[in-house]
Design an enzyme around this catalytic site. Structure first.
Site, PDB file in Angstrom:
ATOM      1  CB  CYS A   3     -39.177 -35.283  22.587  1.00 36.68           C
ATOM      2  SG  CYS A   3     -38.170 -35.697  21.154  1.00 36.68           S
ATOM      3  CG  ASP A  37     -25.454 -35.596  15.926  1.00 35.68           C
ATOM      4  OD1 ASP A  37     -25.216 -36.708  16.458  1.00 35.68           O
ATOM      5  OD2 ASP A  37     -26.578 -35.269  15.527  1.00 35.68           O
TER       6      ASP A  37
END
Lengths: 428, 428
Positions: free
Chosen positions: B67, B301
């Site tokens: 998203c 990450d």
């Protein structure tokens, strides 16, 4: 305005003193900009090459903090979070450190480091006004408000949460979102903090919010649980923001407008809308500072659950068995009449009408309350600050109520009257 | 499992030592629960009196961190935040304190108090799997992951951000959201923290996210800017989560399924989906701890921008003029083949396929990398941890690239093989 501003600047030096250099100039810039807002033209889409019918508020079906999940549903959903495994009180120098979690909008977490506490809040809402810049300011003021309700005046860090509507055209997105972000940024700077990160996603509705965090020494925040019988309730912004923005949209919807046109003129609505916008964009930072000056016992900010909902939340938090009784409702001029004309569909008279970036509801010692209300209007804090005594704290079972026929205080729009100091009921 | 668990418990005592009493039991509970997840039945709506066709993932049109607003658009939108008024370096005991803002997902803010820094991140996503409990765990692991990428192993506070879809029936809402919240809460507890607040609103799509905050001493976090030529890139979770969840939905969509049924069996897809779910729900906390043990130079990450996007972000942050070159792509078994069969529509081979709650990408000194990969698989950290050497750090202009024909490391599903210690390429 120049004089007001210089005084404002002087007094603001105190709070910015420990900030890096350059801050002063920044206060100058932002506070000037803020003062200018009162003569701000209403947003014209065409001046940004957008369709003249572009309306930011059409990118959501719920307005402002009206998007909150109903209080009872929320309580049920979050039940499981109540029993908490790390809630053993932590000690520092033999003293139990305060802790605040689910229930209030701000959390206070004792840290592992020398008596410091983490004070933190997050909030996000949907567009409630059509001016993207002002909407950004309102979203930021709305986030910070939870910190200010704790008497915290300095925000160490701000994260911005953005949802970009997938219904925006690329052009709309590229014109509008930067304005929103600029408003959010300017309000952060006025608060003496800055945005260092966040999250931006695509969503059907436009989402505007953030996370405000401060690491505090014990004397830098006021736990909202010390109200005692005899205290007085003070409110620092008028109610009715939701009504004002709703009826402002009704100007475009004849069948709705017809319901209220007998009790209110188009000019009244425009004024109320402008006034609501300014109030929502105004930081509760001055009030937070004065909470210390006048020895506030507890406070909360008024948002999606309306004044009664938040008063009840606050009452529930109190250590002494007290109840809150609200006698006066300061409401944006004419909005009480409008609300009645609509069969009180907004719940304004019952205190259940959602507010966005509302004022602080503060429990103050009786003898301090009037002085608080007088002091906050002082020009040295900039224009537009107001406060009203709206009720009392009495012995009781930690509930809150509004009396049967509360006195409505009609709050005249300051956008019209440049004289900030004559507001009905300000020291009632 | 019992033995694994006791070892796990023993080693976990180090990190929980300074937590309040009762934590040990909690680790026992949560780590056992976590171990049990690998034999977890897939979510059956009917066992919650929901329609058998209820699918959490239907309450959004975008999946997980897919998203995210495209990187270039985001850069443009947030431009104005780059010039920052409070970025003067703060000093403590004569030393400049590190600061990290826009650009990386986590911010590091020097505090006014004795050399402490505020390390903070926020993230929110949409449902990517149909198991509400696992989705809650994934959302929480996804938020914490940004802290872990800084080598932070302790989270002082967690706020939860929830969007409840207005398309859920009341019954669905009351059955499903508590499961999501329970999953989020359990993952928070496994991380040794707890949820103290947040914001819950109504939204067309279900929103799941949070805010993770820690106040750190300088030695508790690792700034992601110290990579040097000769370092090696290590990845701690396989890629392809987005592909696995997408093709799992294709099982219900014949025309889509037909495109790939020649390269993959239904069982392969079910296994990849389960494996993806377990990987997304796994905390990067162990990796964060080992970053200190093995002297990591920088880490990030892997989420919405894919491995290449995040590698590029990390490269841009480096103080030395270096570039990252990726030679190996560890991918969930069969998902590379599926991706090719779809004409690489997912961008998996190009490193642009979004991941949700992906692994850490860590720059390690060459001599430490293999030891890191071996150590993380040790049963004492619980089952399922893996790591692969995937590339190198060389002199360059702060860019990242994947070589022309990267080696695909097929990562066998551990749900199938109980033997955690034989994973292809683990020490390649």
């Amino acid at each position: 305005i120049a004089i007001i501003h210089v005084l404002y600047l002087l007094c603001s030096m105190k709070t910015v003193a420990r900030r890096p250099s350059g801050t002063l100039g920044l206060w100058l810039k932002t506070s000037l900009r803020f003062l200018n807002m009162s003569v701000r033209e209403s947003f014209n889409p065409e001046s940004y090459e957008l369709d003249k019918n572009f309306r930011l508020t059409r990118f959501t079906e719920l307005k402002g903090t009206g998007c909150k999940v109903p209080q009872d549903v929320l309580q049920k959903l979050l039940e499981s979070l109540q029993e908490n495994h790390y809630q053993e009180d932590e000690q520092f120098l033999g003293a139990v450190m305060p802790r605040l979690g689910i229930g209030m909008d701000t959390c206070v977490i004792p840290l592992r480091h020398g008596g410091l506490s983490l004070v933190q809040t997050t909030d996000y809402i949907y567009p409630i006004v059509d001016d993207p810049y002002m909407m950004g300011r309102i979203a930021c003021a709305n986030v910070l408000s939870d910190l200010y309700a704790m008497g915290v005046t300095e925000c160490d860090n701000m994260l911005m949460l953005l949802g970009v509507s997938n219904k925006l055209t690329e052009k709309e997105r590229d014109k509008v979102m930067p304005l929103v972000i600029q408003g959010f940024k300017d309000a952060s700077e006025e608060a003496g903090t800055s945005i260092t990160g966040g999250q931006t996603v695509i969503n059907p509705w436009i989402v505007l919010g953030g996370v405000a965090t401060t690491v505090c020494q014990p004397n830098e925040f006021i736990m909202p649980d010390n109200a005692v019988p005899g205290d007085v309730l003070v409110l620092t912004k008028p109610l009715g923001t939701q009504v004002a923005v709703a009826v402002h949209q009704w100007l475009d919807i004849p069948e709705k407008w017809n319901k209220i046109k007998l009790v209110v003129s188009q000019e009244d609505v425009e004024l109320a809308y402008q006034e609501a916008m300014l109030n929502m964009a105004r930081l509760n930072r001055t009030a937070a500072g004065l909470m210390h000056t006048f020895n506030a016992h507890a406070a909360t900010d008024i948002t999606g659950f309306g004044i009664l909902g938040h008063a009840q939340n606050l009452a529930r938090q109190q250590r002494t068995e007290v109840s809150f009784v609200i006698h006066n409702l300061p409401v944006l001029a004419k909005m009480a009449a409008v609300s009645k004309a609509c069969g009180n569909m907004f719940g304004l008279m019952h205190g259940t009408c959602p507010e966005t970036s509302g004022g602080l509801l503060i429990c103050l010692p009786r003898e301090q309350a009037a002085r608080f209300c007088a002091e906050i209007k002082s020009p040295k804090y900039g224009e537009g600050h107001q406060a009203w005594i709206i009720g009392i704290v009495e012995k009781g079972n930690r509930a809150a109520r509004i009396i049967d026929k509360p006195r409505i205080i009609e709050v005249a729009p300051q956008v019209a009257t440049q004289n900030v100091n004559t507001t009905p009921g300000a020291t009632s």
